[in-house]
Write a protein that holds these residues in place. Structure first.
Motif, PDB file in Angstrom:
ATOM      1  N   VAL B  24      20.035  19.256 -43.983  1.00  0.00           N
ATOM      2  CA  VAL B  24      19.473  18.288 -43.266  1.00  0.00           C
ATOM      3  C   VAL B  24      18.049  18.555 -42.824  1.00  0.00           C
ATOM      4  O   VAL B  24      16.876  17.678 -43.547  1.00  0.00           O
ATOM      5  CB  VAL B  24      20.177  18.230 -42.067  1.00  0.00           C
ATOM      6  CG1 VAL B  24      19.168  17.351 -41.020  1.00  0.00           C
ATOM      7  CG2 VAL B  24      21.737  17.588 -42.245  1.00  0.00           C
ATOM      8  N   VAL B  25      17.724  20.007 -42.913  1.00  0.00           N
ATOM      9  CA  VAL B  25      16.172  20.165 -42.584  1.00  0.00           C
ATOM     10  C   VAL B  25      15.438  19.944 -43.612  1.00  0.00           C
ATOM     11  O   VAL B  25      14.359  19.332 -43.971  1.00  0.00           O
ATOM     12  CB  VAL B  25      16.103  21.785 -42.218  1.00  0.00           C
ATOM     13  CG1 VAL B  25      14.542  22.288 -42.484  1.00  0.00           C
ATOM     14  CG2 VAL B  25      16.576  22.034 -40.807  1.00  0.00           C
ATOM     15  N   LEU B  26      16.024  20.512 -45.155  1.00  0.00           N
ATOM     16  CA  LEU B  26      15.293  20.310 -46.393  1.00  0.00           C
ATOM     17  C   LEU B  26      15.344  18.612 -46.635  1.00  0.00           C
ATOM     18  O   LEU B  26      14.394  18.257 -47.123  1.00  0.00           O
ATOM     19  CB  LEU B  26      15.991  20.955 -47.415  1.00  0.00           C
ATOM     20  CG  LEU B  26      15.844  22.454 -47.527  1.00  0.00           C
ATOM     21  CD1 LEU B  26      17.152  22.972 -48.239  1.00  0.00           C
ATOM     22  CD2 LEU B  26      14.911  22.808 -48.019  1.00  0.00           C
ATOM     23  N   GLY B  27      16.454  17.762 -46.322  1.00  0.00           N
ATOM     24  CA  GLY B  27      16.034  16.648 -46.491  1.00  0.00           C
ATOM     25  C   GLY B  27      15.199  15.993 -45.753  1.00  0.00           C
ATOM     26  O   GLY B  27      14.569  15.070 -46.093  1.00  0.00           O
ATOM     27  N   ILE B  28      14.824  16.219 -44.486  1.00  0.00           N
ATOM     28  CA  ILE B  28      13.854  15.872 -43.618  1.00  0.00           C
ATOM     29  C   ILE B  28      12.431  16.308 -44.103  1.00  0.00           C
ATOM     30  O   ILE B  28      11.541  15.404 -44.336  1.00  0.00           O
ATOM     31  CB  ILE B  28      13.948  16.357 -42.187  1.00  0.00           C
ATOM     32  CG1 ILE B  28      15.074  15.882 -41.722  1.00  0.00           C
ATOM     33  CG2 ILE B  28      12.671  16.048 -41.327  1.00  0.00           C
ATOM     34  CD1 ILE B  28      15.603  16.422 -40.425  1.00  0.00           C
ATOM     35  N   ILE B 159      17.691  23.658 -32.963  1.00  0.00           N
ATOM     36  CA  ILE B 159      15.744  24.006 -33.054  1.00  0.00           C
ATOM     37  C   ILE B 159      15.474  23.751 -34.458  1.00  0.00           C
ATOM     38  O   ILE B 159      14.349  23.012 -34.472  1.00  0.00           O
ATOM     39  CB  ILE B 159      15.618  25.201 -32.549  1.00  0.00           C
ATOM     40  CG1 ILE B 159      16.126  25.431 -30.873  1.00  0.00           C
ATOM     41  CG2 ILE B 159      14.145  25.642 -32.709  1.00  0.00           C
ATOM     42  CD1 ILE B 159      15.806  26.831 -30.577  1.00  0.00           C
ATOM     43  N   SER B 160      15.958  24.068 -35.518  1.00  0.00           N
ATOM     44  CA  SER B 160      15.501  23.915 -36.680  1.00  0.00           C
ATOM     45  C   SER B 160      15.433  22.563 -37.203  1.00  0.00           C
ATOM     46  O   SER B 160      14.350  21.976 -37.765  1.00  0.00           O
ATOM     47  CB  SER B 160      15.888  24.878 -37.699  1.00  0.00           C
ATOM     48  OG  SER B 160      17.433  24.461 -37.975  1.00  0.00           O
ATOM     49  N   VAL B 161      16.179  21.747 -37.083  1.00  0.00           N
ATOM     50  CA  VAL B 161      16.354  20.211 -37.119  1.00  0.00           C
ATOM     51  C   VAL B 161      15.398  19.608 -36.471  1.00  0.00           C
ATOM     52  O   VAL B 161      14.518  18.606 -37.030  1.00  0.00           O
ATOM     53  CB  VAL B 161      17.709  19.889 -36.980  1.00  0.00           C
ATOM     54  CG1 VAL B 161      17.997  18.252 -37.239  1.00  0.00           C
ATOM     55  CG2 VAL B 161      18.895  20.411 -38.081  1.00  0.00           C
ATOM     56  N   VAL B 166      10.172  16.840 -35.689  1.00  0.00           N
ATOM     57  CA  VAL B 166       8.881  16.754 -34.959  1.00  0.00           C
ATOM     58  C   VAL B 166       7.788  16.957 -36.069  1.00  0.00           C
ATOM     59  O   VAL B 166       6.795  16.177 -36.020  1.00  0.00           O
ATOM     60  CB  VAL B 166       8.751  17.993 -34.130  1.00  0.00           C
ATOM     61  CG1 VAL B 166       7.477  17.857 -33.377  1.00  0.00           C
ATOM     62  CG2 VAL B 166       9.611  17.737 -33.005  1.00  0.00           C
ATOM     63  N   TRP B 167       8.128  17.670 -37.060  1.00  0.00           N
ATOM     64  CA  TRP B 167       6.903  17.936 -38.142  1.00  0.00           C
ATOM     65  C   TRP B 167       7.035  16.679 -38.925  1.00  0.00           C
ATOM     66  O   TRP B 167       5.804  16.245 -39.267  1.00  0.00           O
ATOM     67  CB  TRP B 167       7.155  19.078 -39.015  1.00  0.00           C
ATOM     68  CG  TRP B 167       6.138  19.616 -40.044  1.00  0.00           C
ATOM     69  CD1 TRP B 167       4.876  20.020 -39.779  1.00  0.00           C
ATOM     70  CD2 TRP B 167       6.427  19.132 -41.597  1.00  0.00           C
ATOM     71  NE1 TRP B 167       4.328  20.175 -41.161  1.00  0.00           N
ATOM     72  CE2 TRP B 167       5.233  19.829 -42.072  1.00  0.00           C
ATOM     73  CE3 TRP B 167       7.463  19.017 -42.603  1.00  0.00           C
ATOM     74  CZ2 TRP B 167       4.976  19.891 -43.593  1.00  0.00           C
ATOM     75  CZ3 TRP B 167       7.356  18.915 -43.680  1.00  0.00           C
ATOM     76  CH2 TRP B 167       6.093  19.468 -44.365  1.00  0.00           C
ATOM     77  N   ARG B 168       8.141  16.011 -39.390  1.00  0.00           N
ATOM     78  CA  ARG B 168       7.931  14.958 -40.079  1.00  0.00           C
ATOM     79  C   ARG B 168       7.260  13.837 -39.494  1.00  0.00           C
ATOM     80  O   ARG B 168       6.652  12.834 -39.891  1.00  0.00           O
ATOM     81  CB  ARG B 168       9.527  14.710 -40.442  1.00  0.00           C
ATOM     82  CG  ARG B 168       9.880  13.076 -40.486  1.00  0.00           C
ATOM     83  CD  ARG B 168      10.160  12.824 -41.848  1.00  0.00           C
ATOM     84  NE  ARG B 168      10.779  11.840 -42.162  1.00  0.00           N
ATOM     85  CZ  ARG B 168      10.540  10.470 -42.065  1.00  0.00           C
ATOM     86  NH1 ARG B 168       9.086  10.222 -41.595  1.00  0.00           N
ATOM     87  NH2 ARG B 168      11.296   9.325 -42.139  1.00  0.00           N
ATOM     88  N   PHE B 169       7.434  13.635 -38.197  1.00  0.00           N
ATOM     89  CA  PHE B 169       6.727  12.627 -37.340  1.00  0.00           C
ATOM     90  C   PHE B 169       5.541  12.748 -36.554  1.00  0.00           C
ATOM     91  O   PHE B 169       4.904  12.210 -36.266  1.00  0.00           O
ATOM     92  CB  PHE B 169       7.876  11.851 -36.306  1.00  0.00           C
ATOM     93  CG  PHE B 169       8.940  11.138 -36.684  1.00  0.00           C
ATOM     94  CD1 PHE B 169       8.710  10.042 -37.427  1.00  0.00           C
ATOM     95  CD2 PHE B 169      10.293  11.837 -36.882  1.00  0.00           C
ATOM     96  CE1 PHE B 169       9.777   9.147 -38.151  1.00  0.00           C
ATOM     97  CE2 PHE B 169      11.228  10.803 -37.189  1.00  0.00           C
ATOM     98  CZ  PHE B 169      10.829   9.666 -37.927  1.00  0.00           C
TER      99      PHE B 169
END
Lengths: 418, 185, 82
Positions: B24-28, B159-161, B166-169
């Motif tokens: 999920v993290v990598l997908g984001i 937290i990681s997701v 947050v980084w993505r947006f």
């Protein structure tokens, strides 16, 4: 539009079809009886398969802008239909009367005054490919005349009228198909030709209405008759929309005519002409009048008629300002499907306007050339290419004006510039 | 033997959850359209895909071992139809829902070129439902669900997701025509 | 019949993966869309792929998030507007 027709020479006198006066020979607002009286009835036979050969020897090319050989299109659609192994598909034939080009009005005039010639041509093209569905894709103002004409005949019941939208690109062949099929007049990404797979995946022919009108007359009078006007490389006649200082008028001229002849026939004083925009907003600026108007030929002696547009720019008018206005318009007409066009055209318009209206940064010229190269060939349709062509021809033909503008003056409008 | 299956089932579940969190993290990050540090975009996409496949394998192991295991009393129907289970049917049902979603997402991903970007994207959005459901399932159903170690793991995952989102947006860095248009306004 | 990488501009969103995979063939224009770097005269929508880039081009086709790329042979391209 009636005022345009009123200026056409010799309406009413339609004995025979000599000279370049052909498509409007049945007169103003011709109904079916005037039409049949002027041209005779559409031959019932002889327009099947071998009509393609007749068209080939006539050398008719498309009058919508691309000037592609009409017989090749028909032959390709016919071959595509025959090659379908399972369930033979009847080709679809579309008369394209969308005239989004602001400087063009010959198609509207043709549909208003000679709708039967166009309908005849549509029937001929459909017969030549053993076609199924037929459409007339015309802009709203043309619909009443076309409807009236269709109601007057018994052989045109299968023709369906579809309203064309009024955008610049609405007449692009794949946009026409998309509009009729899905109601969206946007160009499609095409890996295959429309003649192979177009409307609902069927072989599809999209012909400009004037092209069809010529076809109707070739079906009646033959290839030799068609060729007795014009030249080897550009036989027959073509309609031109003339605009500029005079109110718009339609001319039917011989193929390969010189620009000077066009101006003379339009009654324009050649000495007042500063430049001509030939072919439309996707066309080319030229300043010499000894150019000939033909779809093929060297760039130094011929200029492509495109959609049949000749727009006059007077000596007193600034070609850069005119071009800036056109490019600004073309930027708004991007379908915004393809990135390079969506962003490149507005960028070009900004730089073109900067040059035209007083910015003196010497780098602007190179930037405009660079942007023109960047957008060229990078879209689903030729909108970016046509826009880049126009800009390149403006920079070429008005190079002295560019120099003047970048040093703070204008050769044309001295008083008005800051 | 039974003990082995049971242990394998539990461990593979935890590993699968960790891998899905990574996916999920990598997908984001992939969706953000940015290269990450020195990892180019296409590598990010590839790592995302490989993480997803690995996670799916461990998920299959998790489900498979527990079906075979006599202690878990998991039936084949429980694997597909949620909330039928005998032990904590709600929490186990969540696992079934997550499993079904994973199957849908994986199948549409493998068939992406067939079904088109639109259908693929629509189904892919379900990962945002799948992942929290899977996490809830682990907390509520897992034997180790309330252990200190696992709670720490869950918090780290959240937290990681969250950080990735947050980084993505955080900026309008998204490389799409839409953000480019907005920049011009 | 040369192999070409066809760009469907109606789908392309300039996400940049193909330009990372084929850095010697594709650059990015002012807005991020792939720009063929070959000499003038080439078709910027159908980038010629030589043998050594064949595999990377195939990866680009597979990984393009917008599925805007396709491998084709030059002769297949519908070059006319009809």
């Amino acid at each position: 539009m009636t005022s345009l027709a009123a200026q056409m020479p010799g309406l009413g006198d339609h004995r025979g079809l000599r000279g370049t006066y052909r498509l409007f020979a049945a007169g103003n607002n011709a109904d079916i009886s005037a039409h049949v009286q002027a041209f005779g009835p559409l031959p019932a036979s002889g327009i099947e398969g071998d009509f393609i050969d007749v068209l080939e020897s006539a050398g008719l090319t498309g009058r919508g802008g691309a000037a592609f050989a009409s017989w090749r299109k028909i032959a390709a659609a016919g071959a595509a239909a025959r090659s379908r192994a399972i369930m033979a598909t009847k080709p679809v034939v579309i008369a394209n009367g969308a005239e989004g080009e602001p400087l063009s009005f010959k198609d509207k005039t043709l549909l208003a005054h000679a709708p039967h010639v166009v309908i005849d041509g549509l029937l001929c093209a459909a017969r030549a490919v053993a076609g199924g569905q037929m459409f007339m894709y015309v802009s709203a103002p043309s619909i009443p005349a076309v409807k009236r004409a269709l109601a007057e005949r018994t052989d045109a019941r299968n023709i369906k009228i579809v309203a064309a939208s009024e955008t610049f690109i609405s007449g692009e062949a794949s946009a026409v198909v998309n509009s009729i099929a899905n109601g969206k007049a946007l160009p499609l990404e095409r890996r295959r030709r429309l003649s192979d797979s177009g409307f609902k995946g069927r072989p599809t022919l999209v012909f400009n209405v004037e092209t069809l009108a010529h076809m109707a007359l070739i079906a009646r009078f033959g290839a030799a008759w068609f060729r007795c006007v014009g030249t080897e490389r550009d036989p027959g006649t073509r309609l031109l929309s003339i605009s500029g200082p005079i109110s718009g008028q339609i001319l039917e001229v011989a193929g390969d005519v010189s620009l000077e002849d066009v101006l003379t026939q339009s009654g324009i004083d050649v000495s007042t002409v500063g430049a001509l925009l030939v072919g439309g907003y996707h066309g080319r600026w030229v300043r010499r009048l000894d150019y000939r108007l033909a779809p093929t030929g060297t760039e130094s002696h011929t200029v492509r008629p495109g959609a049949g547009v000749v727009h006059v720019l007077l000596h007193s008018q600034c070609g850069l300002e005119a071009t800036a206005q056109i490019v600004s318009y073309l930027a708004t007409q991007s379908a915004k499907q393809c990135g390079p066009c969506m962003f490149g055209l507005p960028a070009m318009a900004r730089v073109m306007n900067a040059i035209a209206y007083g910015d003196r940064d010497p780098r602007l010229l190179l930037e405009l050339v660079r942007l023109s190269d960047v957008v060229t060939g990078r879209g689903a349709c030729h909108h970016p290419d046509g826009t880049a062509e126009l800009v390149r021809s403006a920079l070429d033909q008005f190079s002295e004006d560019v120099d003047a503008h970048l040093s703070g003056t204008c050769l044309k409008t001295k008083g008005r510039r800051s | 033997m039974d003990n082995t299956l049971w242990a394998l089932g539990r461990v593979s579940g935890i590993v699968s959850l960790i891998l899905f969190t990574g996916t999920v993290v990598l997908g984001i990050l992939t969706r953000s359209g940015r290269p990450l540090l020195s990892i180019p975009r296409y590598s990010l996409t590839l790592i995302h895909r490989n993480f997803a496949l690995l996670a799916t394998i461990f998920l299959a192991l998790h489900v498979g071992t527990l079906v075979l295991d006599s202690f878990a009393k998991l039936t084949v129907a429980d694997v597909v139809v949620p909330f039928l289970g005998s032990y904590r049917p709600f929490w186990q049902g969540l696992g079934t829902v997550a499993f079904d979603l994973v199957v849908a997402v994986v199948v549409t991903s493998l068939l992406r070129r067939r079904i088109g970007v639109r259908a693929f994207r629509a189904v892919h959005w379900f990962t945002y439902a799948m992942w929290p459901i899977a996490l809830a399932h682990a907390l509520g159903n897992g034997t180790d669900g309330t252990s200190k170690f696992f709670l720490m793991l869950a918090i780290c995952s959240l937290i990681s997701v969250g950080a990735a989102l947050v980084w993505r947006f955080s900026t309008n860095f998204l490389e799409t025509a839409k953000t480019r248009q907005e920049e011009l306004q | 019949m040369r192999e070409v990488l066809h760009i469907d501009w109606t789908r392309c969103d300039g996400r940049g993966l193909c330009t990372e995979l084929l850095p010697t063939l594709l650059g990015r224009d002012d807005w991020g869309y792939p720009l063929a770097m070959q000499a003038a005269g080439g078709d910027p929508s159908n980038v010629v792929i030589d043998f050594q880039h064949s595999e990377a081009a195939a990866d680009a086709v597979k990984l393009c998030p917008k599925m805007a790329l396709a491998l084709a042979y030059e002769a297949d391209q519908a070059d006319e507007t009809w």
